[in-house]
Design a protein around this motif. Structure first.
Motif, PDB file in Angstrom:
ATOM      1  N   ARG A  58      50.433  41.895  80.915  1.00 24.73           N
ATOM      2  CA  ARG A  58      51.370  42.933  81.360  1.00 24.73           C
ATOM      3  C   ARG A  58      52.315  43.396  80.264  1.00 24.73           C
ATOM      4  N   LEU A  59      52.601  42.506  79.318  1.00 27.15           N
ATOM      5  CA  LEU A  59      53.580  42.823  78.276  1.00 27.15           C
ATOM      6  C   LEU A  59      52.975  42.580  76.904  1.00 27.15           C
ATOM      7  N   SER A  60      53.146  43.545  76.032  1.00 27.67           N
ATOM      8  CA  SER A  60      52.764  43.353  74.628  1.00 27.67           C
ATOM      9  C   SER A  60      53.945  43.753  73.756  1.00 27.67           C
ATOM     10  N   CYS A  61      54.086  43.033  72.663  1.00 25.95           N
ATOM     11  CA  CYS A  61      55.182  43.285  71.733  1.00 25.95           C
ATOM     12  C   CYS A  61      54.624  43.391  70.330  1.00 25.95           C
ATOM     13  N   ASP A  62      55.056  44.402  69.611  1.00 22.19           N
ATOM     14  CA  ASP A  62      54.607  44.676  68.247  1.00 22.19           C
ATOM     15  C   ASP A  62      55.792  44.471  67.316  1.00 22.19           C
ATOM     16  N   GLY A  63      55.671  43.480  66.438  1.00 22.90           N
ATOM     17  CA  GLY A  63      56.765  43.152  65.540  1.00 22.90           C
ATOM     18  C   GLY A  63      56.512  43.586  64.116  1.00 22.90           C
ATOM     19  N   GLN A  64      57.541  44.051  63.466  1.00 25.06           N
ATOM     20  CA  GLN A  64      57.490  44.429  62.059  1.00 25.06           C
ATOM     21  C   GLN A  64      58.543  43.624  61.317  1.00 25.06           C
ATOM     22  N   ALA A  65      58.081  42.694  60.464  1.00 23.07           N
ATOM     23  CA  ALA A  65      58.994  41.908  59.627  1.00 23.07           C
ATOM     24  C   ALA A  65      59.056  42.601  58.270  1.00 23.07           C
ATOM     25  N   LEU A  66      60.193  43.164  57.948  1.00 22.22           N
ATOM     26  CA  LEU A  66      60.352  43.910  56.696  1.00 22.22           C
ATOM     27  C   LEU A  66      60.280  42.959  55.499  1.00 22.22           C
ATOM     28  N   PRO A  67      59.998  43.476  54.309  1.00 24.00           N
ATOM     29  CA  PRO A  67      59.977  42.617  53.113  1.00 24.00           C
ATOM     30  C   PRO A  67      61.279  41.834  52.978  1.00 24.00           C
ATOM     31  N   PRO A  68      61.223  40.679  52.325  1.00 29.56           N
ATOM     32  CA  PRO A  68      62.385  39.792  52.266  1.00 29.56           C
ATOM     33  C   PRO A  68      63.590  40.399  51.563  1.00 29.56           C
ATOM     34  N   LYS A  69      64.770  40.045  52.095  1.00 24.88           N
ATOM     35  CA  LYS A  69      66.031  40.385  51.448  1.00 24.88           C
ATOM     36  C   LYS A  69      66.494  39.223  50.585  1.00 24.88           C
ATOM     37  N   VAL A  70      65.996  38.026  50.906  1.00 24.52           N
ATOM     38  CA  VAL A  70      66.373  36.803  50.213  1.00 24.52           C
ATOM     39  C   VAL A  70      65.109  36.125  49.710  1.00 24.52           C
TER      40      VAL A  70
END
Length: 125
Positions: A58-70
């Protein structure tokens, strides 16, 4: 084919092969029963993308982890950290923070506007 084009073609083939290797994503969202599962797609500069689905579809989630800041350990991915956003099929957006465990795994968490907590982990299997 000239040497430069051959090198570029070989590099691209290696990159695509590395992306084709299976990365598994797992997570939990505090208002969704059971574990969420899906796939991960590492980024070429750290971070990456992942998709999580609940157990009943019923639920899908699409995640975007941006390039590292640290990036505290030169020459190693471990400890790299950054931010990102997860967008779910029910309309919620969850700002997240992530940290690399190794060059092949990262984990993170965030809280949506209603206070529901998302925790996730992406790793090569």
């Amino acid at each position: 084919m000239n040497k430069r084009a051959l090198t570029l073609a070989a590099s691209l083939a290696g990159f695509l092969a590395a992306c084709a290797v299976g990365y598994q994503a797992r997570g939990s969202l505090s208002d969704v029963p059971g574990e969420m599962r899906g796939r991960g797609y590492p980024g070429s500069n750290g971070g990456g993308r992942f998709v999580l689905n609940d157990s009943v579809g019923r639920l899908s989630c699409d995640g975007q982890a941006l390039p590292p800041k640290v990036s505290p350990n030169p020459g190693s991915c471990a400890g790299e950290a950054g931010e990102g956003t997860v967008r779910c099929s029910d309309g919620r957006e969850i700002p997240v923070r992530w940290e690399a465990i190794t060059c092949r795994s990262w984990q993170g968490s965030g809280v949506d506007a209603q206070g529901n907590r998302l925790e996730f982990r992406v790793e090569r299997r």
